[in-house]
Design an enzyme around this catalytic site. Structure first.
Site, PDB file in Angstrom:
ATOM      1  N   GLY A  14       0.791  -1.224   0.000  1.00  0.00           N
ATOM      2  CA  GLY A  14       0.000   0.000   0.000  1.00  0.00           C
ATOM      3  C   GLY A  14       0.820   1.270   0.000  1.00  0.00           C
ATOM      4  O   GLY A  14       0.333   2.335   0.389  1.00  0.00           O
ATOM      5  N   THR A  16       2.041   3.194  -2.524  1.00  0.00           N
ATOM      6  CA  THR A  16       1.611   4.261  -3.432  1.00  0.00           C
ATOM      7  C   THR A  16       0.344   4.936  -2.929  1.00  0.00           C
ATOM      8  O   THR A  16       0.227   6.172  -2.974  1.00  0.00           O
ATOM      9  CB  THR A  16       1.404   3.701  -4.847  1.00  0.00           C
ATOM     10  OG1 THR A  16       2.651   3.195  -5.341  1.00  0.00           O
ATOM     11  CG2 THR A  16       0.889   4.771  -5.791  1.00  0.00           C
ATOM     12  N   LYS A  37       9.406   9.710  -7.995  1.00  0.00           N
ATOM     13  CA  LYS A  37       9.557   8.261  -8.106  1.00  0.00           C
ATOM     14  C   LYS A  37      10.912   8.007  -8.759  1.00  0.00           C
ATOM     15  O   LYS A  37      11.085   8.184  -9.975  1.00  0.00           O
ATOM     16  CB  LYS A  37       8.430   7.662  -8.969  1.00  0.00           C
ATOM     17  CG  LYS A  37       8.480   6.146  -9.072  1.00  0.00           C
ATOM     18  CD  LYS A  37       8.043   5.479  -7.781  1.00  0.00           C
ATOM     19  CE  LYS A  37       7.990   3.953  -7.934  1.00  0.00           C
ATOM     20  NZ  LYS A  37       7.516   3.287  -6.718  1.00  0.00           N
ATOM     21  N   ASP A  50       3.457   4.826 -10.767  1.00  0.00           N
ATOM     22  CA  ASP A  50       3.025   5.099  -9.401  1.00  0.00           C
ATOM     23  C   ASP A  50       2.837   6.593  -9.152  1.00  0.00           C
ATOM     24  O   ASP A  50       1.885   7.008  -8.472  1.00  0.00           O
ATOM     25  CB  ASP A  50       4.043   4.542  -8.407  1.00  0.00           C
ATOM     26  CG  ASP A  50       4.066   3.019  -8.383  1.00  0.00           C
ATOM     27  OD1 ASP A  50       3.096   2.406  -8.865  1.00  0.00           O
ATOM     28  OD2 ASP A  50       5.058   2.452  -7.884  1.00  0.00           O
ATOM     29  N   GLU A 109       8.975   8.322  -3.193  1.00  0.00           N
ATOM     30  CA  GLU A 109       8.437   6.971  -3.041  1.00  0.00           C
ATOM     31  C   GLU A 109       9.395   5.946  -3.639  1.00  0.00           C
ATOM     32  O   GLU A 109       9.678   5.957  -4.838  1.00  0.00           O
ATOM     33  CB  GLU A 109       7.073   6.832  -3.712  1.00  0.00           C
ATOM     34  CG  GLU A 109       6.478   5.457  -3.498  1.00  0.00           C
ATOM     35  CD  GLU A 109       5.278   5.155  -4.381  1.00  0.00           C
ATOM     36  OE1 GLU A 109       4.961   3.953  -4.544  1.00  0.00           O
ATOM     37  OE2 GLU A 109       4.677   6.092  -4.911  1.00  0.00           O
ATOM     38  N   ALA A 111      10.945   1.926  -4.387  1.00  0.00           N
ATOM     39  CA  ALA A 111      10.460   0.733  -5.083  1.00  0.00           C
ATOM     40  C   ALA A 111      10.624  -0.455  -4.146  1.00  0.00           C
ATOM     41  O   ALA A 111      11.750  -0.813  -3.785  1.00  0.00           O
ATOM     42  CB  ALA A 111      11.252   0.506  -6.369  1.00  0.00           C
ATOM     43  N   PRO A 200      -7.818   2.253   4.899  1.00  0.00           N
ATOM     44  CA  PRO A 200      -8.754   1.141   4.689  1.00  0.00           C
ATOM     45  C   PRO A 200      -8.409   0.364   3.434  1.00  0.00           C
ATOM     46  O   PRO A 200      -7.947   0.926   2.436  1.00  0.00           O
ATOM     47  CB  PRO A 200     -10.106   1.848   4.557  1.00  0.00           C
ATOM     48  CG  PRO A 200      -9.792   3.237   4.139  1.00  0.00           C
ATOM     49  CD  PRO A 200      -8.468   3.569   4.760  1.00  0.00           C
ATOM     50  N   GLY A 202      -8.605  -1.206  -0.016  1.00  0.00           N
ATOM     51  CA  GLY A 202      -9.312  -0.754  -1.208  1.00  0.00           C
ATOM     52  C   GLY A 202      -9.419   0.747  -1.358  1.00  0.00           C
ATOM     53  O   GLY A 202     -10.134   1.235  -2.246  1.00  0.00           O
TER      54      GLY A 202
END
Length: 238
Positions: A14, A16, A37, A50, A109, A111, A200, A202
């Protein structure tokens, strides 16, 4: 903080979506945000990466991708197989520092995990964070096995003298099992760092307006949000 490095305890935790939540929260507070990135792997030139996904979810962020490699491998391996130049930690640090001159917050972010190699000399996201003297946010999974990978990551950060900002659970299940609920108390203990949020499951599929409106409620105040960790843990019956 002007630069925040975001890493995971592994892939598919999770990272990204968490980056997007941090970005959306900062934007809601009126801050300008850039997302860097360093190395995008496993994506064709015509596909969204991403950083693009963060922009889709969070809104008006500046995005920069230093390198893209077609195969879904560690950046060093993917670069070598594609006969393309690798990304170096010094290039990551330089790009982040330049973005920080024009933005209130730069999110870098990585990898996969902290020590995934950028190049064949062993350069990693941890090296870039050290060059930047930037705090590192660790995104972890919720369930069984997360304590080991989280502790290993946090130990390496401390060994390098890096600032571990805290832990965010990148995907909190709708019906958490016993291990997940116990991990809410155990993750801060093994990491020796605060739990700074839980997204959460999803969340990346939420309508953009809902994602942006709810994101501050998934993150603690250190990340600009309103998430109450004690209340969340209590609600899970821990």
């Amino acid at each position: 903080m002007a630069v925040l490095v975001i890493t995971g305890t592994g892939t598919e935790v999770g990272k990204t979506v968490t980056t997007a939540a941090v970005a959306a929260t900062a934007l809601a507070a009126g801050r300008s945000v850039a997302v860097l990135k360093p190395a995008q792997t496993g994506v064709r030139p015509d596909e969204r990466g991403d950083a693009d996904e963060v922009a889709r979810l969070a809104g008006a962020v500046t995005t920069l991708e230093l390198a893209r490699y077609p195969e879904p491998l560690a950046p060093a391996t993917a670069a070598r197989r594609a006969s393309l130049p690798p990304v170096r930690p010094v290039a990551v640090a330089k790009a982040a520092a330049e973005l920080a001159t024009e933005h209130d917050l730069v999110l870098v972010e990585g990898a996969g995990g902290l020590l995934v190699r950028f190049d064949d000399e062993g350069g990693t996201l941890a090296d870039a964070a050290s060059l930047l003297d930037a705090p590192v946010l660790v995104v972890a999974s919720a369930g069984l096995g997360t304590l080991n990978t989280t502790e290993l990551t946090s130990r390496e950060l401390r060994r390098r003298g890096l600032d571990l900002a805290g832990i965010v659970i990148g995907s909190w299940p709708d019906s958490p099992d016993l291990a997940s609920r116990c991990n809410l108390a155990d993750l801060p203990l093994v990491a020796e760092a605060p739990l700074l949020g839980a997204l959460p499951a999803g969340a990346g599929a939420y309508p953009v307006a809902d994602f942006c409106a709810q994101a501050p409620g998934w993150l603690a105040s250190r990340l600009g949000g309103t998430w109450d960790g004690n209340a969340f843990i209590s609600a899970q019956g821990v």
